[in-house]
Design a protein around this motif. Structure first.
Motif, PDB file in Angstrom:
ATOM      1  N   PHE A 193      12.012   5.240 -17.949  1.00 43.20           N
ATOM      2  CA  PHE A 193      10.684   5.687 -18.353  1.00 43.20           C
ATOM      3  C   PHE A 193       9.871   6.214 -17.172  1.00 43.20           C
ATOM      4  CE2 PHE A 193      11.943   3.161 -21.983  1.00 43.20           C
ATOM      5  CZ  PHE A 193      11.399   3.852 -23.050  1.00 43.20           C
ATOM      6  N   GLN A 194      10.584   6.512 -16.072  1.00 48.54           N
ATOM      7  CA  GLN A 194       9.998   7.159 -14.897  1.00 48.54           C
ATOM      8  C   GLN A 194       8.823   6.366 -14.319  1.00 48.54           C
ATOM      9  OE1 GLN A 194       9.160  11.278 -15.796  1.00 48.54           O
ATOM     10  NE2 GLN A 194      11.260  11.711 -16.384  1.00 48.54           N
ATOM     11  N   LEU A 195       8.909   5.061 -14.405  1.00 53.20           N
ATOM     12  CA  LEU A 195       7.879   4.205 -13.831  1.00 53.20           C
ATOM     13  C   LEU A 195       8.168   3.873 -12.378  1.00 53.20           C
ATOM     14  CD1 LEU A 195       7.315   1.764 -16.842  1.00 53.20           C
ATOM     15  CD2 LEU A 195       5.854   3.653 -16.108  1.00 53.20           C
ATOM     16  N   CYS A 196       9.426   4.026 -11.980  1.00 53.27           N
ATOM     17  CA  CYS A 196       9.774   3.748 -10.584  1.00 53.27           C
ATOM     18  C   CYS A 196      11.030   4.505 -10.206  1.00 53.27           C
ATOM     19  CB  CYS A 196       9.957   2.240 -10.357  1.00 53.27           C
ATOM     20  SG  CYS A 196      11.501   1.570 -11.030  1.00 53.27           S
ATOM     21  N   GLN A 197      11.305   4.517  -8.912  1.00 48.63           N
ATOM     22  CA  GLN A 197      12.520   5.115  -8.357  1.00 48.63           C
ATOM     23  C   GLN A 197      13.203   4.065  -7.497  1.00 48.63           C
ATOM     24  OE1 GLN A 197      14.005   8.149  -8.406  1.00 48.63           O
ATOM     25  NE2 GLN A 197      12.516   9.556  -9.308  1.00 48.63           N
ATOM     26  N   GLN A 198      14.513   4.002  -7.591  1.00 49.11           N
ATOM     27  CA  GLN A 198      15.262   3.083  -6.731  1.00 49.11           C
ATOM     28  C   GLN A 198      15.624   3.835  -5.459  1.00 49.11           C
ATOM     29  OE1 GLN A 198      18.121   0.766  -8.846  1.00 49.11           O
ATOM     30  NE2 GLN A 198      19.239   0.131  -7.021  1.00 49.11           N
ATOM     31  N   ILE A 199      15.147   3.338  -4.321  1.00 50.94           N
ATOM     32  CA  ILE A 199      15.265   4.064  -3.057  1.00 50.94           C
ATOM     33  C   ILE A 199      15.798   3.149  -1.962  1.00 50.94           C
ATOM     34  CG2 ILE A 199      13.943   5.192  -1.205  1.00 50.94           C
ATOM     35  CD1 ILE A 199      12.066   6.258  -3.358  1.00 50.94           C
TER      36      ILE A 199
ATOM     37  N   ASN B 295       0.816  -1.218   0.000  1.00 49.92           N
ATOM     38  CA  ASN B 295       0.000   0.000   0.000  1.00 49.92           C
ATOM     39  C   ASN B 295       0.850   1.267   0.000  1.00 49.92           C
ATOM     40  OD1 ASN B 295       0.896  -0.382   2.694  1.00 49.92           O
ATOM     41  ND2 ASN B 295      -0.809   0.831   3.456  1.00 49.92           N
ATOM     42  N   THR B 296       2.164   1.128   0.127  1.00 48.01           N
ATOM     43  CA  THR B 296       3.059   2.286   0.081  1.00 48.01           C
ATOM     44  C   THR B 296       3.720   2.447  -1.288  1.00 48.01           C
ATOM     45  OG1 THR B 296       4.895   0.934   0.933  1.00 48.01           O
ATOM     46  CG2 THR B 296       3.568   2.141   2.546  1.00 48.01           C
ATOM     47  N   GLY B 297       3.409   1.571  -2.213  1.00 52.31           N
ATOM     48  CA  GLY B 297       4.006   1.643  -3.541  1.00 52.31           C
ATOM     49  C   GLY B 297       5.401   1.060  -3.616  1.00 52.31           C
ATOM     50  N   MET B 298       5.848   0.423  -2.544  1.00 43.56           N
ATOM     51  CA  MET B 298       7.196  -0.138  -2.482  1.00 43.56           C
ATOM     52  C   MET B 298       7.194  -1.623  -2.857  1.00 43.56           C
ATOM     53  SD  MET B 298       9.243   2.326  -1.667  1.00 43.56           S
ATOM     54  CE  MET B 298      10.721   1.377  -1.281  1.00 43.56           C
ATOM     55  N   ILE B 299       8.200  -2.011  -3.617  1.00 44.00           N
ATOM     56  CA  ILE B 299       8.400  -3.412  -3.999  1.00 44.00           C
ATOM     57  C   ILE B 299       9.883  -3.728  -3.832  1.00 44.00           C
ATOM     58  CG2 ILE B 299       8.338  -5.099  -5.880  1.00 44.00           C
ATOM     59  CD1 ILE B 299       6.003  -3.664  -7.062  1.00 44.00           C
TER      60      ILE B 299
ATOM     61  N   PHE C  23      10.261   2.115  -5.641  1.00 44.03           N
ATOM     62  CA  PHE C  23       9.024   2.831  -5.361  1.00 44.03           C
ATOM     63  C   PHE C  23       8.343   3.139  -6.689  1.00 44.03           C
ATOM     64  CE2 PHE C  23       6.910   7.058  -4.895  1.00 44.03           C
ATOM     65  CZ  PHE C  23       5.862   6.633  -4.087  1.00 44.03           C
ATOM     66  N   PHE C  24       7.077   2.715  -6.815  1.00 48.95           N
ATOM     67  CA  PHE C  24       6.314   2.903  -8.048  1.00 48.95           C
ATOM     68  C   PHE C  24       5.224   3.951  -7.824  1.00 48.95           C
ATOM     69  CE2 PHE C  24       8.346  -1.100  -8.785  1.00 48.95           C
ATOM     70  CZ  PHE C  24       8.445  -1.252 -10.164  1.00 48.95           C
ATOM     71  N   PRO C  25       5.457   5.218  -8.227  1.00 51.02           N
ATOM     72  CA  PRO C  25       4.427   6.261  -8.077  1.00 51.02           C
ATOM     73  C   PRO C  25       3.103   5.905  -8.751  1.00 51.02           C
ATOM     74  CG  PRO C  25       6.546   7.244  -8.605  1.00 51.02           C
ATOM     75  CD  PRO C  25       6.710   5.766  -8.767  1.00 51.02           C
ATOM     76  N   PRO C  26       3.103   5.211  -9.910  1.00 54.18           N
ATOM     77  CA  PRO C  26       1.813   4.884 -10.535  1.00 54.18           C
ATOM     78  C   PRO C  26       0.948   3.933  -9.705  1.00 54.18           C
ATOM     79  CG  PRO C  26       3.601   4.720 -12.143  1.00 54.18           C
ATOM     80  CD  PRO C  26       4.230   4.843 -10.793  1.00 54.18           C
ATOM     81  N   LEU C  27       1.530   3.304  -8.698  1.00 55.88           N
ATOM     82  CA  LEU C  27       0.769   2.336  -7.908  1.00 55.88           C
ATOM     83  C   LEU C  27       0.062   2.971  -6.716  1.00 55.88           C
ATOM     84  CD1 LEU C  27       3.205  -0.727  -7.885  1.00 55.88           C
ATOM     85  CD2 LEU C  27       1.240  -0.309  -9.371  1.00 55.88           C
ATOM     86  N   VAL C  28       0.233   4.272  -6.502  1.00 56.88           N
ATOM     87  CA  VAL C  28      -0.461   4.959  -5.410  1.00 56.88           C
ATOM     88  C   VAL C  28      -1.444   5.965  -6.003  1.00 56.88           C
ATOM     89  CG1 VAL C  28       1.455   4.677  -3.798  1.00 56.88           C
ATOM     90  CG2 VAL C  28       1.333   6.734  -5.208  1.00 56.88           C
ATOM     91  N   SER C  29      -2.360   6.444  -5.185  1.00 55.04           N
ATOM     92  CA  SER C  29      -3.395   7.371  -5.636  1.00 55.04           C
ATOM     93  C   SER C  29      -2.784   8.657  -6.198  1.00 55.04           C
ATOM     94  CB  SER C  29      -4.338   7.705  -4.479  1.00 55.04           C
ATOM     95  OG  SER C  29      -5.274   8.693  -4.836  1.00 55.04           O
ATOM     96  N   ALA C  30      -3.398   9.194  -7.247  1.00 53.15           N
ATOM     97  CA  ALA C  30      -2.876  10.414  -7.874  1.00 53.15           C
ATOM     98  C   ALA C  30      -3.127  11.652  -7.021  1.00 53.15           C
ATOM     99  CB  ALA C  30      -3.500  10.598  -9.254  1.00 53.15           C
ATOM    100  N   SER C  31      -4.221  11.678  -6.276  1.00 56.83           N
ATOM    101  CA  SER C  31      -4.557  12.851  -5.472  1.00 56.83           C
ATOM    102  C   SER C  31      -4.826  12.460  -4.030  1.00 56.83           C
ATOM    103  CB  SER C  31      -5.793  13.554  -6.052  1.00 56.83           C
ATOM    104  OG  SER C  31      -6.886  12.654  -6.127  1.00 56.83           O
TER     105      SER C  31
ATOM    106  N   LEU D 278      10.808  14.010  -3.011  1.00 56.40           N
ATOM    107  CA  LEU D 278       9.486  13.657  -2.492  1.00 56.40           C
ATOM    108  C   LEU D 278       9.318  12.150  -2.392  1.00 56.40           C
ATOM    109  CD1 LEU D 278       6.621  14.410  -1.631  1.00 56.40           C
ATOM    110  CD2 LEU D 278       5.983  14.447  -4.049  1.00 56.40           C
ATOM    111  N   HIS D 279       9.759  11.414  -3.398  1.00 59.72           N
ATOM    112  CA  HIS D 279       9.604   9.960  -3.383  1.00 59.72           C
ATOM    113  C   HIS D 279      10.404   9.325  -2.247  1.00 59.72           C
ATOM    114  CE1 HIS D 279       8.567  10.172  -7.955  1.00 59.72           C
ATOM    115  NE2 HIS D 279       7.539  10.476  -7.185  1.00 59.72           N
ATOM    116  N   VAL D 280      11.627   9.804  -2.056  1.00 61.61           N
ATOM    117  CA  VAL D 280      12.441   9.282  -0.949  1.00 61.61           C
ATOM    118  C   VAL D 280      11.815   9.645   0.392  1.00 61.61           C
ATOM    119  CG1 VAL D 280      14.687   9.416   0.207  1.00 61.61           C
ATOM    120  CG2 VAL D 280      14.581   9.305  -2.291  1.00 61.61           C
ATOM    121  N   LEU D 281      11.322  10.883   0.498  1.00 61.39           N
ATOM    122  CA  LEU D 281      10.693  11.334   1.740  1.00 61.39           C
ATOM    123  C   LEU D 281       9.486  10.469   2.090  1.00 61.39           C
ATOM    124  CD1 LEU D 281      10.245  13.380   4.035  1.00 61.39           C
ATOM    125  CD2 LEU D 281       8.969  14.782   2.413  1.00 61.39           C
ATOM    126  N   VAL D 282       8.601  10.254   1.127  1.00 64.05           N
ATOM    127  CA  VAL D 282       7.401   9.458   1.377  1.00 64.05           C
ATOM    128  C   VAL D 282       7.779   8.023   1.755  1.00 64.05           C
ATOM    129  CG1 VAL D 282       5.373   8.434   0.275  1.00 64.05           C
ATOM    130  CG2 VAL D 282       5.872  10.855  -0.053  1.00 64.05           C
TER     131      VAL D 282
END
Length: 347
Positions: A31-37, A3-7, A58-66, A96-100
Motif C-alpha cells: 500500500f506504498q506506506l513504506c519502503q524496505q531499504i 526525524n529521517t523517517g527510518m524505523i 523508510f516511511f515517506p508519510p512520516l516526513v514533511s510533504a514539501s 529517491l527514497h534510497v538516496l535520501v
C-alpha cells in the motif's frame, strides 16, 4: 519514528510480537506506506564488513510533504544536476527514497535527541528530510541541499559556503556527487541521463545549465567561454571562476593555472567514471585482471558479479571502476590516472 523517517525492522517486531512481521512489512509496502531499504549495501568492503547490512523501513508519510521554508538554495551555491535525456523517462520514487535514506545515514552528524528508545536513536541525524529531498549542514559548516524536481526528471545537489577555496569544500562536493552517482547506477541503470552544472545567478534570473561534458571539454581546451545546454547563452569561464574558484577540480579537470603536475598524478573521482569507461572499454574483457592490479581481492571481484542488474564483462568492468573511484583499496595509492594506466599495461 526518527526525524529521517527510518524505523528499524526490530522496532516493528517489538510492537507486533504476536504477528508475522514479514506479512506486516509486505502489507505496508503493497500500500506504498513504506519502503524496505538497506542503508549500507550488502557487499564485502575493502575496509571490513559494513556497519549495517540489514534492511530498515523508510516511511515517506512520516516526513514533511514539501521543502521547509527555512531550507533555501543560495544563488551562489554550487549546483550539480542529473537529468533524464528522454522526456518519457523519469527517476523512480524508489531511487529517491534510497538516496535520501542512505545520504542521511552517511553524511549528517548524529542528532543528540531526547529520544530514549535505543532502537531509534541511531536513526536521528542532524538533517531535514522531506518527501522530495534532504538538507544538512556539514561539520565544517557547509550547507547541502539535495532535491528531486516535481516531475522526477531532474535531481539537484547544491552546496553553499562562504569559503569556496577550502579543500574540505571540494572534497565534500565530490563525495556527495559520487554517492548520488553510485545509487543512480544501482537503481536507474536503464534511464538515459546527463550531468549538468548550474551557472550561479541571482534568484530572480533564469538558470543557465551547462552539460558537465561540455564544460569539461571547454576547461581542458582552455576556452574563454562555454555555451549552455540549449546553445542559446554563453558564459564567461573566467568570470565563473571568480565565483567558483575550484570549478576545474569540481568538474574533474586539472586547472592549467594550478601548480604544474604530471597529468598521471591527478586524482580521479566519480565524475570521471563515464569518460574512463568510454576510453578503456576495449579492456573490459580483462576486468578481473585489471581489478586485481588495482587492489581488489578475488572475493571483492566475485561480489561484483553477484550484484543484481550486472550482465557481462562491460557491466562488471564499469561497476569495478566505479567502486575503485569511490573507495580505492587502502593498501594502494589514491585512484590516480597513473594507477589505472599501470594496471592496463600489465594486462
Amino acid at each position: 519514528a526518527s526525524n529521517t523517517g527510518m524505523i528499524p525492522i526490530s522496532k516493528l517486531k517489538s510492537l507486533f510480537p504476536q504477528y508475522n512481521i514479514d506479512m506486516i512489512i509486505q502489507f505496508l509496502i503493497r500500500f506504498q506506506l513504506c519502503q524496505q531499504i538497506t542503508l549500507v549495501p550488502t557487499r564485502t568492503t575493502l575496509n571490513g564488513p559494513p556497519t549495517n547490512s540489514c534492511p530498515d523501513l523508510f516511511f515517506p508519510p512520516l516526513v514533511s510533504a514539501s521543502r521547509p521554508v527555512n531550507v533555501i538554495i543560495p544563488s551562489d551555491a554550487f549546483q550539480w544536476q542529473i537529468c533524464t535525456i528522454n522526456i518519457n523517462q523519469s527517476f523512480s520514487p524508489r531511487f529517491l527514497h534510497v538516496l535520501v535514506s542512505r545520504t542521511a545515514d552517511q553524511f549528517p552528524l548524529p542528532h543528540v535527541s531526547m529520544c530514549l528508545d535505543p532502537d531509534l536513536q541511531p536513526y536521528y541525524r542532524c538533517c531535514t528530510v522531506w518527501s522530495r529531498g534532504i538538507s544538512w549542514m556539514s561539520e565544517e559548516g557547509y550547507t547541502v541541499v539535495i532535491e528531486m524536481r516535481e516531475d522526477f526528471q531532474c535531481l539537484t545537489c547544491a552546496v553553499s559556503t562562504t569559503d569556496k577555496t577550502s579543500t574540505n569544500y571540494s572534497n565534500l562536493v565530490l563525495s556527495v556527487i559520487g554517492a548520488i552517482s553510485v545509487i543512480c547506477d544501482e537503481f536507474c541503470s536503464s534511464v538515459s541521463r546527463v550531468g549538468k552544472i548550474v551557472y550561479p545567478l541571482e534568484a530572480t534570473s533564469d538558470a543557465i545549465t551547462i552539460e558537465c561534458e561540455t564544460l569539461k571539454n571547454s576547461l581542458i581546451k582552455g576556452s574563454a567561454t562555454v555555451a549552455d545546454s540549449l546553445g542559446e547563452k554563453v558564459v564567461n569561464i573566467k568570470e565563473w571562476k571568480k565565483i567558483e574558484p575550484q570549478l576545474s577540480k569540481l568538474i574533474g579537470v586539472q586547472d592549467k593555472q594550478d601548480t604544474p603536475l604530471h597529468v598521471t598524478s591527478v586524482v580521479l573521482c566519480a565524475v570521471d567514471h563515464a569518460e574512463l569507461c568510454k576510453i578503456t572499454k576495449s579492456a573490459s574483457g580483462e576486468w578481473r585482471s585489471i581489478g586485481g592490479e588495482l587492489g581488489f581481492s578475488i572475493d571483492e571481484l566475485d561480489s561484483i558479479v553477484r550484484e543484481p542488474g550486472r550482465h557481462g564483462d562491460v557491466d562488471y568492468y564499469q561497476a569495478m571502476l566505479r567502486k575503485w573511484l569511490d573507495w580505492a583499496p587502502p593498501n594502494h595509492n589514491d585512484p590516480t590516472l597513473q594507477c589505472l594506466i599501470s594496471a592496463l599495461r600489465v594486462v
